[in-house]
Write an enzyme that holds these catalytic residues in place. Sequence first.
Site, short mmCIF file in Angstrom:
data_model
loop_
_atom_site.label_atom_id
_atom_site.label_comp_id
_atom_site.label_asym_id
_atom_site.label_seq_id
_atom_site.Cartn_x
_atom_site.Cartn_y
_atom_site.Cartn_z
N SER A 122 0.83 -1.19 0.00
CA SER A 122 0.00 0.00 0.00
C SER A 122 0.88 1.26 0.00
O SER A 122 1.73 1.41 -0.87
CB SER A 122 -0.95 -0.07 1.20
OG SER A 122 -1.98 0.87 1.11
N ASP A 174 -8.85 -3.93 -6.58
CA ASP A 174 -8.44 -3.28 -5.34
C ASP A 174 -8.99 -1.85 -5.32
O ASP A 174 -8.81 -1.09 -6.27
CB ASP A 174 -6.91 -3.28 -5.26
CG ASP A 174 -6.36 -2.67 -3.99
OD1 ASP A 174 -7.15 -2.30 -3.09
OD2 ASP A 174 -5.12 -2.57 -3.88
N HIS A 207 -6.98 -6.06 -0.74
CA HIS A 207 -5.91 -5.07 -0.70
C HIS A 207 -4.70 -5.66 0.01
O HIS A 207 -4.73 -5.91 1.22
CB HIS A 207 -6.40 -3.82 0.04
CG HIS A 207 -5.37 -2.75 0.13
ND1 HIS A 207 -4.79 -2.17 -0.97
CD2 HIS A 207 -4.81 -2.14 1.21
CE1 HIS A 207 -3.93 -1.25 -0.57
NE2 HIS A 207 -3.92 -1.21 0.74
#
Length: 543
Positions: free
Chosen positions: A249, A472, A501
Amino acid sequence: MRAASALCATAASLVLSALVAAPAGSATAGDSPVPPVSPISPVSPISPVSPISPETLGTAAAAQRAAAAGVRFGACPAVENLPEPVTCGTVAVPLDYAHPDGKQIKLTVSRVKATGKRGTEKIARQGALVFNPGGPGGNGMYFPLVGLMPEWKRIGAAYDLVGYAPRGVGRSAPLSCQDPKRFAHAPTQAPTHPSASYKLERIAQARSYAAGCAKNPGLRHYTTLNNARDLDVLRAALGEPKLTYLGASYGTYIGSVYAELFPSHVRRLVFDSAVDPRPDRIWYENNLVQSRAFEGRWADFRTWVARHDDTYHLGTTPEEVLRSYEKVRAELAHRPAGKKVGPGQLQSAFLQAGYYDDYWPMRAVALSEYLEGNPKPLIDQAAPTPAAAVENENGNAVYTAVECNDAPWPTDFRTWDRDNSRLARVAPFETWDNAWMNLPCAYWPAPRQRPADVRTLPGELPPTLILAAERDAATPYAGARALHRRLAGSALVTEKDAGTHGIAGGPNKCVNGYLDAYLLEGRVPEHRSAACAPHPEPTPLGS
């Protein structure tokens, strides 16, 4: 950009069970502040700073000191809640890299040493694998525990698994912008189409929160640029001539900025669920794109629930499931569950279902049970946990500081109002909640920077690996493709028709095969691209 990794969620649950789930070369980044702008327009990166800028020299000096000092690993403090064989230590980094001999802060670090074997198979040690879980504001201290999971055994045999708390997080010179009790206040409302009076209320809150952040000395130094520099100092302290890194991320953005700043220090980089690094997307535009993407993921969840109406009785179509959800939201607005769960808490709980489909069965049970007259599952899943208030406020403070410092933001609320009102017409689920989270950046007291222009030329970097789920929402797939184009020689592995995710070390054996091949052998897919079928959808739980 609100984001967290699946690996973070998995590892966290392991921790709770005694074991846990968004740049040496020349730099194009800007420590130089830019004036606030309103409305936001595409940002042109400033000209590359000299390789002998004060920050570049300061990073080299700090890394040299760290290499000499190393990391003294020992028993982890009880507050970390990390059992053996995890050990902990600290690494000193400058608060301001332009003044490397000035104030120092200490980053906490955790490690499990490479086992050197998997069953009867002996595996040679390849160095340290450093992990960042994202956020901004995520704490990666738990990461070494993933070596106990079957999916990580081979990697844990070859690498020391190293986690750390980035600057501002946990015990690493922690930031706070508000009394944690006020931050965790519940119940709250969360209108998808807020009134004028509600907007004024949230503007006042954002101004107050920004003012609270301003009370932190050195606030301007909590940036992605400094997170990337800290990573190079950590590399040196671990005794690694080159960095092997897995960022999830927001951790991918740290990794991409690291690649821009320190391409000659890279051994292997994995970008799991990539933030779009284009300068004109950091961060205002990325948040709008994220809010739009969550609407699609919210629809995926409702479609799954509708397919299992025989279990949940929430509706046989996504639209009927939405009406069930809105009925619960309306009741909570007038009568909060357990006096702690209002529409705001409901929305936050179901937002998690947009991140991880592992949450789908339990969230559907909570909704179904509530409508049957039993609010307990919803209260258990959505009510704030007082024990987590300090950690949650700290994470939000770091998130805010990094995103507000990193880039220009609109300073006129009319820009926010226009953009989010338009978006909420087609993507109401997350749009305004995301806007309120970021609105302190409109009133930010610290100087802002221009984002780094992340890109590398052929031959600058060894091959790097990007992992992305096609649906995502937290880091939409377009960001992975943008990073793939900007990092010459990178390879992109796509989990098709899936939206979890953070996919490294998860349930998809195909994805994990590419991860192992890269980290253990340095191999990337042929033609720098590969696709994996989606992992199975979750099995419904009886209500």
